[in-house]
Design an enzyme around this catalytic site. Sequence first.
Site, PDB file in Angstrom:
ATOM      1  N   LYS A 187     -46.457  52.651  54.016  1.00  0.00           N
ATOM      2  CA  LYS A 187     -47.210  51.523  53.495  1.00  0.00           C
ATOM      3  C   LYS A 187     -46.552  50.882  52.414  1.00  0.00           C
ATOM      4  CE  LYS A 187     -51.755  53.456  55.260  1.00  0.00           C
ATOM      5  NZ  LYS A 187     -52.960  54.072  55.114  1.00  0.00           N
ATOM      6  N   TYR A 227     -49.674  49.078  63.473  1.00  0.00           N
ATOM      7  CA  TYR A 227     -49.910  50.073  62.223  1.00  0.00           C
ATOM      8  C   TYR A 227     -49.669  51.588  62.476  1.00  0.00           C
ATOM      9  CZ  TYR A 227     -52.970  52.943  59.013  1.00  0.00           C
ATOM     10  OH  TYR A 227     -53.487  53.664  58.307  1.00  0.00           O
ATOM     11  N   TYR A 281     -55.554  57.327  47.004  1.00  0.00           N
ATOM     12  CA  TYR A 281     -56.626  57.241  47.818  1.00  0.00           C
ATOM     13  C   TYR A 281     -57.700  57.327  46.405  1.00  0.00           C
ATOM     14  CZ  TYR A 281     -54.052  57.508  51.537  1.00  0.00           C
ATOM     15  OH  TYR A 281     -53.067  57.409  52.753  1.00  0.00           O
ATOM     16  N   VAL A 329     -50.744  61.771  55.102  1.00  0.00           N
ATOM     17  CA  VAL A 329     -51.501  62.943  55.492  1.00  0.00           C
ATOM     18  C   VAL A 329     -50.515  63.590  56.336  1.00  0.00           C
ATOM     19  CG1 VAL A 329     -53.766  61.723  55.629  1.00  0.00           C
ATOM     20  CG2 VAL A 329     -52.376  61.561  57.579  1.00  0.00           C
ATOM     21  N   SER A 354     -48.695  57.456  55.608  1.00  0.00           N
ATOM     22  CA  SER A 354     -49.148  56.401  54.534  1.00  0.00           C
ATOM     23  C   SER A 354     -48.104  56.045  53.679  1.00  0.00           C
ATOM     24  CB  SER A 354     -50.403  56.755  53.800  1.00  0.00           C
ATOM     25  OG  SER A 354     -51.543  56.440  54.566  1.00  0.00           O
TER      26      SER A 354
HETATM   27  N1  GLU Z   1     -52.009  57.103  59.943  1.00  0.00           N
HETATM   28  C1  GLU Z   1     -52.853  57.720  59.229  1.00  0.00           C
HETATM   29  C2  GLU Z   1     -54.328  56.999  59.312  1.00  0.00           C
HETATM   30  O1  GLU Z   1     -54.396  56.127  59.432  1.00  0.00           O
HETATM   31  C3  GLU Z   1     -52.467  57.519  57.511  1.00  0.00           C
HETATM   32  C4  GLU Z   1     -53.400  58.088  56.676  1.00  0.00           C
HETATM   33  C5  GLU Z   1     -52.658  58.618  55.394  1.00  0.00           C
HETATM   34  O2  GLU Z   1     -51.387  59.065  55.597  1.00  0.00           O
HETATM   35  O3  GLU Z   1     -53.341  58.596  54.449  1.00  0.00           O
HETATM   36  O4  GLU Z   1     -55.202  57.794  59.336  1.00  0.00           O
END
Ligand code: GLU
Length: 304
Positions: A66, A188, A240, A258, A63
């Site tokens: 992003k 994505y 989050y 993650v 993430s």
């Molecule tokens: N590719 C991961 C997902 O969509 C990203 C989540 C993350 O890194 O928080 O679950």
Amino acid sequence: MNYKEILEKVMQRVRAEESLGKLATYIPELGNVNPDKLGVHLATVNNFDLGIGDNQEKLSIQSIAKVFSLCLAYKMVGESIWKRVDVEPSGNPFNSLVQLEADNGIPRNPFINAGAIVICDILISKLETPKADFLAFVRDVSDNPKLEFCQKIADSEKSIGYRNVALCNFIKSLGNIENKPEEVLDFYFCLCSLEMTCQELAKAFLFLANGGKKVSDGKEMLTKSETKRINALMQTCGFYDESGEFAFEVGLPGKSGVGGGIVAVYPNNYSIAVWSPKLNPKGNSYKGMMFLEMFTTETEASIF
Ligand code: GLU
């Protein structure tokens, strides 16, 4: 400030702690990572640059990517981007579906999966070759032409990405996805699979500590105002439903993934990347958060 001494002291303390976290095994390939990896890299706007531990090893940035996709989309479409994604903390897990219906398919922010998927849709509509163009942007901001996606990780996530498929289809049904969901999800998963070292991450995020300009050559990636907004979003939504806790403990804008990476930015000073793959129950690196909390405590400096 003696950053070297502080980094070494904090590293020693964090190394000695037991990690109570768990690997992100829901993406099968991430379950194969050595859970004991620990690396950190600091890069300052004055060109000081220091790392310790596994700072030169590649991690799956997940993430954290992003932030790059948001910067690129924001640069391309400007303020109208906020019609497609909101700027409020979600207070929900990263892959939650629950708010979307009430919010009419407008994700709470660009860092939860729903929001990042909408950003991918925007980029697909705007870019000729989305994957290559996105990679070129990250290579530019990092001054590193060698960065690559990891197909194995992207495939691994695709094989179990049911929640993201559900999110994308749901948003599509509510009218906030223009392209084919398969295409959007493929992009994505691909951007989440980007691999970088802590050193590369710290250097790549340095423009966000430098008013939007790259430190290496002064090139403007974002305006000052745009940079403020990206940093504000990282502060309020970068972790989050633990964004409040991160602000409380660390006091810097940042973004986690993650894969166990965290990057934090201290505007006008530095960016710092930490990697420890075991995650706490909210999906943020257990030792990564611990490291940054100790680091800002020892340096006695945060944005607050
Ligand atoms: N590719 C991961 C997902 O969509 C990203 C989540 C993350 O890194 O928080 O679950």
